[in-house]
Design a protein around this motif. Sequence first.
Motif, PDB file in Angstrom:
ATOM      1  N   UNK A  23       9.970  -1.358  -2.932  1.00  0.00           N
ATOM      2  CA  UNK A  23       9.800  -2.705  -3.440  1.00  0.00           C
ATOM      3  C   UNK A  23       9.359  -2.687  -4.882  1.00  0.00           C
ATOM      4  N   UNK A  72      15.194  -6.729   2.789  1.00  0.00           N
ATOM      5  CA  UNK A  72      16.217  -6.712   1.746  1.00  0.00           C
ATOM      6  C   UNK A  72      15.572  -6.952   0.384  1.00  0.00           C
ATOM      7  N   UNK A 102      14.204  -3.921  -0.891  1.00  0.00           N
ATOM      8  CA  UNK A 102      15.230  -2.992  -1.349  1.00  0.00           C
ATOM      9  C   UNK A 102      15.810  -3.416  -2.696  1.00  0.00           C
ATOM     10  N   UNK A 103      16.161  -4.680  -2.819  1.00  0.00           N
ATOM     11  CA  UNK A 103      16.791  -5.111  -4.064  1.00  0.00           C
ATOM     12  C   UNK A 103      16.754  -6.635  -4.180  1.00  0.00           C
ATOM     13  N   UNK A 111      13.404   1.931  -0.030  1.00  0.00           N
ATOM     14  CA  UNK A 111      12.743   1.676  -1.305  1.00  0.00           C
ATOM     15  C   UNK A 111      11.380   1.070  -1.057  1.00  0.00           C
TER      16      UNK A 111
END
Lengths: 294, 466, 306
Positions: B464, B315, B318-319, B462
């Motif tokens: 990172x 996570x 990702x964000x 994503x």
Amino acid sequence: MSASVTTAPAAAGTALWERDAVLAVDHLTMRFGGLVAVNDLSFRAGRGDITALIGPNGAGKTTVFNCITGFYKPTEGMMTLRQEEGATYLLERLPGHSVNWKARVARTFQNIRLFTGMTVLENLLVAQHNKLMIASGFSVLGLLGIGPYRADEARAIEKAKYWLDKIGLTDRADDPAGDLPYGDQRRLEIARAMCTDPILLCLDEPAAGLNPRESNELNRLLLDIRRDQGTSLLLIEHDMSVVMEISDHVVVLDYGTKIADGTPGEIRDDPKVIAAYLGVEDDEVEKVEAEVGV
Amino acid sequence: MNAPHAMTAGTAAPATARYDWGAALKDASLAALVTLGLCIPIVLLRTDQGAGVDLLLRPRIGMVASFVAAVFAARLLHHVLLARRAGRPLVEQKAEVRTTPNAVPWAKMGLYAFMGVAMSFPLIVFLIQGGLSESRYWVDLGILVLTYVMLGWGLNIVVGLAGLLDLGYVAFYAVGAYSYALLSTTFGLSFWICLPLAGILAAFWGMLLGFPVLRLRGDYLAIVTLAFGEIIRLVLINWVDFSGGGAGISSIPRVTFFGVPFSADEGGFASLFGLTFSPMHRVIFLYYLILGLAFLTAFVTLRLRKLPVGRAWEALREDEIACRSLGINTTNTKLTAFATGAMFGGFAGSFFAVRQGFISPESFTFLESAVILAIVVLGGMGSQLGVAIAAIVMVAGPELLRNLGFLKAVFGESFDPNEFRFLIFGLGMVAMMIWRPRGLISEREPTAILKERRAISGSHVKEGHG
Amino acid sequence: MEVFVQQLINGLTLGSIYGLIAIGYTMVFGIIGMVNFAHGDVFMLSAFIALIVFLVLTTWLGVTSIALALLVVLICAMALTSLWGWATERIAYRPLRGSFRLAPLISAIGVSIFLANFVQVTQGARNKPTPPMVREVIVLWEGANGYAVALSYKQIIIMATTAVLLGIFWYLVQRTSLGRAQRACEQDRKMAALLGIDVDRTISLTFVIGAALAAVAGTMYLLYYGVVSFADGFVPGVKAFTAAVLGGIGSLPGAVLGGLIIGLIETFWSAYFSIEYKDVAAFSILAIVLIFMPSGLLGRPEVEKV
């Protein structure tokens, strides 16, 4: 603004939100260099209320949110969160992640921030991180396969299922969140925030980009959340139909300052608010009012 | 594959059957001309020290000509391939773009297949080579590859899962190696005590170095980790009293079979098990030791992925901001990623020391970090199988290149492929990035399923912020 | 006192070289937000080109005027290194524009490894010494203890060349349409493209200019130290990058300022503390600057967007 005001305004005298406030913001000021984004803002968000924070673009609404949810440290001011059991937290003193974990304030973002490469279900599980972390014995027990982790994870999945059901995404639980259409992403973000069991949920323009049908579904979801979970809501919104239809209390910001505070009915008739939205001089307000038919 | 092509942006023909060969020829000539320009004077004139101090110049027109010709030919070949692809119907091209939805079971099968082959590798080599000592070269190569597989898997936690770009991973490898070397030579501790200690020390260093860099993002994080890696290496070179300086530490105690030495005399491994002594016993034991350590890394990683901490790592990749809003302590999460990755680096390091019996700062240069990072990225960030394949390709590939006799026939007797190893390695890194920027296996496997397991295409995942 | 002044002179000389390299880092970072990891190796390559051109001039063509030789070497090195800068951008970075964010950095590491090994393979692994080109020194004054503060001609040449080329470059960036296009691309590449700026060409030119300035640095480095090897790209590259960050990455005056500061720190550290740890000092400064003042001395601070 055709929707009627559904909630009756509080009795004259002290408004309901003054008596039992879940969040009290006092003299909040936020400066970026020379720019004053929020200037001496004070307002209350009542327990169990849906409070809307409105104002023209650049009024400083998102900045207020970022202060409340711990992303910015305000230059001045105090933000008090009172839980029902009586515990109080000064949000400006908490480290970023504790605003959610300790004070139990959750939020969504204006530009949706999902974990796009993770599945819908995983998104909801990440939201239950802290509880699961304890259940897994901070990974040590979980790694060895002992302890209550398995049962707790099953419970976390149950909770995720509840919310998936609520937002109608059960069928898409195993799809990457990035694959969802825009409206579903918005709802998933709300569900994800709700998985942290907040007592105050802050929504940053939840209706932005939604079509009227989706916007209606959103209203229902928000009202359900308040009814079923007892969560108080604080939302920034541009869509006046949403604001007028569901909110109990509206706070209007312009240039970082509060210009009005009251029930939706009061706000709708406030000339200052109209002026701020339509961008006219004070003496022209009446003329404008006549034109828009207030 | 939709990889853009270096020089064809303007000249690539549309998807028609006819191909503009005139333009292709022009493009190839242009590329050849640029190559010529690049080769002057660095290839054309070789500087050599003459009898005295002065440098002498030696022209090498042939070499330049062959370089230019090679580029011209490669460019034309590229156009031939493009032409063939352009000739194909469009539908087929589209099918190439989409990744296979069923890649996950395949990847899992692949990982099991890799494990199976790795476990039986010494036996296979023994059967093919027909003898223990004959298979020595291959088992040694296997150990080398597995070391990098393990390092790749370790770094994968930091880079692939948590999305923190670490260019100084070799520092933890060094910490592990020096921990074992120093603890065993000064205090006489055995390998089996030192191994966990080395892991703990490396994890400690991971936290120590991780802490200040937590708020950095992107390339800055990469550069600071690089700086830390170099600082550790430079300190090891200069602090002679502590680390032996550039000369390193030699005569590090060899590995024992849980206390039983691999020696020819009475009480050694061979006599204990009634075997005839062979130095290969130790080598094969080392092979299985590193295999075990690598499997441990893979097992822990796969397990952690399904625990909250692993999900939080992903996570975070990702964000990070969303993570904070969900009450995740991003500082601690990042630190655990750093520490866990570093710990496996430390294990690998002490294995390296016990295998070599000699270590020096030379072994822990930035290039080593780059190799490990390249393995992770080429493999596909987060993919265990991809990393294993990448390690085999990148470590065994150049090693095997060394033995190709026909290259000598082409380039002359003085040709040493080993000289070209890193040259090709560097080119390969660039080519890989252009061909598959997300690595060999970019699909992500979900860590929890409600109904149906589906792979997540790499395009959503994503990379990172660091 | 004498030692101090001497180190000051040495530090400024070294700092000019770092500053020239740092500009390449800072410009590329400014325009495409990427750390051009291979820039240090481009610098090293340029020193080799300068070396070879110098040898051609002096041993084959029999040029005896050092000034003429240096001028020709400088021009050739700038031209040929620019070609390398252009080619690397075209082959290794342009196809990756808009791709996975780590891809360009990893590609740059690949280019860096390639360049160093390319030079090693084609020119050999040994150090390449040149005969000293300029020997004259001016003794500024002699201290009581016999320590003479000297300013060598080559130091003068280095500082003067750096100043002149920086001036030209500054004009280029501030006053020409190329500079405007560059700054526009820094701000918003998409918008710049919409307004008719050839973004690819602008980025190419940025790499070319960066490489040309690195070539100046390479030539000066060769002149100053008189020796170069294939491994000489990495450490000066890191130091120049440190300079760029210290000055505030993206800021051109910052890069020069940072270069001078790093040069001074390095010489003073070597003179007063320990020469063995001078690279440790450089790397430590890099880490400290990045951690504690990532926007540098002249850079603009970045506010986290939520």
